[in-house]
Design an enzyme around this catalytic site. Structure first.
Site, PDB file in Angstrom:
ATOM      1  N   SER A  45       0.854  -1.181   0.000  1.00  0.00           N
ATOM      2  CA  SER A  45       0.000   0.000   0.000  1.00  0.00           C
ATOM      3  C   SER A  45       0.889   1.230   0.000  1.00  0.00           C
ATOM      4  O   SER A  45       1.878   1.281   0.743  1.00  0.00           O
ATOM      5  CB  SER A  45      -0.918   0.009   1.228  1.00  0.00           C
ATOM      6  OG  SER A  45      -1.794   1.116   1.197  1.00  0.00           O
ATOM      7  N   GLU A  46       0.546   2.238  -0.827  1.00  0.00           N
ATOM      8  CA  GLU A  46       1.474   3.354  -1.011  1.00  0.00           C
ATOM      9  C   GLU A  46       1.662   4.219   0.213  1.00  0.00           C
ATOM     10  O   GLU A  46       2.539   5.090   0.233  1.00  0.00           O
ATOM     11  CB  GLU A  46       1.079   4.207  -2.220  1.00  0.00           C
ATOM     12  CG  GLU A  46      -0.267   4.859  -2.155  1.00  0.00           C
ATOM     13  CD  GLU A  46      -1.300   4.101  -2.975  1.00  0.00           C
ATOM     14  OE1 GLU A  46      -2.118   4.753  -3.625  1.00  0.00           O
ATOM     15  OE2 GLU A  46      -1.300   2.845  -2.946  1.00  0.00           O
ATOM     16  N   ASN A  47       0.854   4.004   1.264  1.00  0.00           N
ATOM     17  CA  ASN A  47       1.112   4.740   2.506  1.00  0.00           C
ATOM     18  C   ASN A  47       2.231   4.091   3.325  1.00  0.00           C
ATOM     19  O   ASN A  47       2.518   4.529   4.431  1.00  0.00           O
ATOM     20  CB  ASN A  47      -0.160   4.875   3.344  1.00  0.00           C
ATOM     21  CG  ASN A  47      -0.744   3.545   3.762  1.00  0.00           C
ATOM     22  OD1 ASN A  47      -0.724   2.591   2.998  1.00  0.00           O
ATOM     23  ND2 ASN A  47      -1.296   3.477   4.960  1.00  0.00           N
TER      24      ASN A  47
END
Length: 211
Positions: A45-47
């Site tokens: 997940s890009e977070n």
């Protein structure tokens, strides 16, 4: 009957090979993590989450564990956290085997529109979609075949602002699984149970080819 959203996610999950690193977009794509059993797939997940697991069971939620869409998640064994710079270095460096996104429209040449419709005053939020469309090794879309008022989402040319050019390789909808092939356009792969090719063609805004 057409696939439900959960069945759409499960159908896509069945096609994900073991060992791939996969980024899941907001909405239906996040449900894919619930259906990859018996295979080692690394969800990113890009977070900054590497090793995202399925949605938590009721009563076992951890409010500190979320994905990029602020949805509650779990962690797989061996998961880790990284900063945004490292997360996007993975994406922009071509280290993501597959990105799964939702869409407002997909064109027959693979163009993707998924971040703004320009039909209301709501502030658009592109997030990391443009980076993912450009940086992931392959991009699959999972979405309803039509809008709520029956307009096709598979089109000859996108009418909404583009997220990426010629980037979509496969589309999973509630009616069918369709490949996007260079110079051929939309090619039918599979139909939902009870759905006919004529129905898919009638609800599409571009030609659906079949072998």
């Amino acid at each position: 009957m057409p696939f439900t959203r959960d069945q759409m996610a499960a159908r896509l999950a069945a096609d994900v090979p073991e060992g791939w690193c996969v980024n899941l977009g907001i909405g239906i794509p996040t449900m894919v993590a619930n259906h990859v059993q018996g295979k080692e797939v690394i969800f990113q997940s890009e977070n900054g989450v590497i090793g995202m697991g399925p949605a938590p069971a009721k009563g076992h939620e951890d409010p500190w564990l979320i994905n990029a869409g602020k949805q509650l998640i779990t962690l797989s064994r061996g998961a880790s956290f990284v900063g945004h710079a490292d997360s996007f270095a993975m994406i922009r460096g071509g280290h993501i085997d597959l990105c799964v996104l939702g869409a407002f429209e997909v064109a027959e040449n693979g163009d993707l529109a998924n971040w703004a419709t320009s039909e209301n005053d709501t502030a658009p939020a592109v997030g990391g979609a443009m980076d993912l469309a450009a940086g992931a090794k392959r991009l699959w879309v999972v979405m309803e075949h039509t809008t709520k008022d029956g307009r096709p989402k598979l089109v000859e040319r996108c009418g909404y602002p583009l997220t990426g050019l010629a980037c979509v390789r496969r589309v999973y909808t509630n009616l069918a699984v369709i490949d996007v092939l260079p110079e051929k356009g939309f090619m039918l792969v599979d139909l939902a149970p009870g759905v006919t090719l004529d129905e898919v063609r009638a609800k599409s805004g571009a030609t659906i080819h079949a072998n």
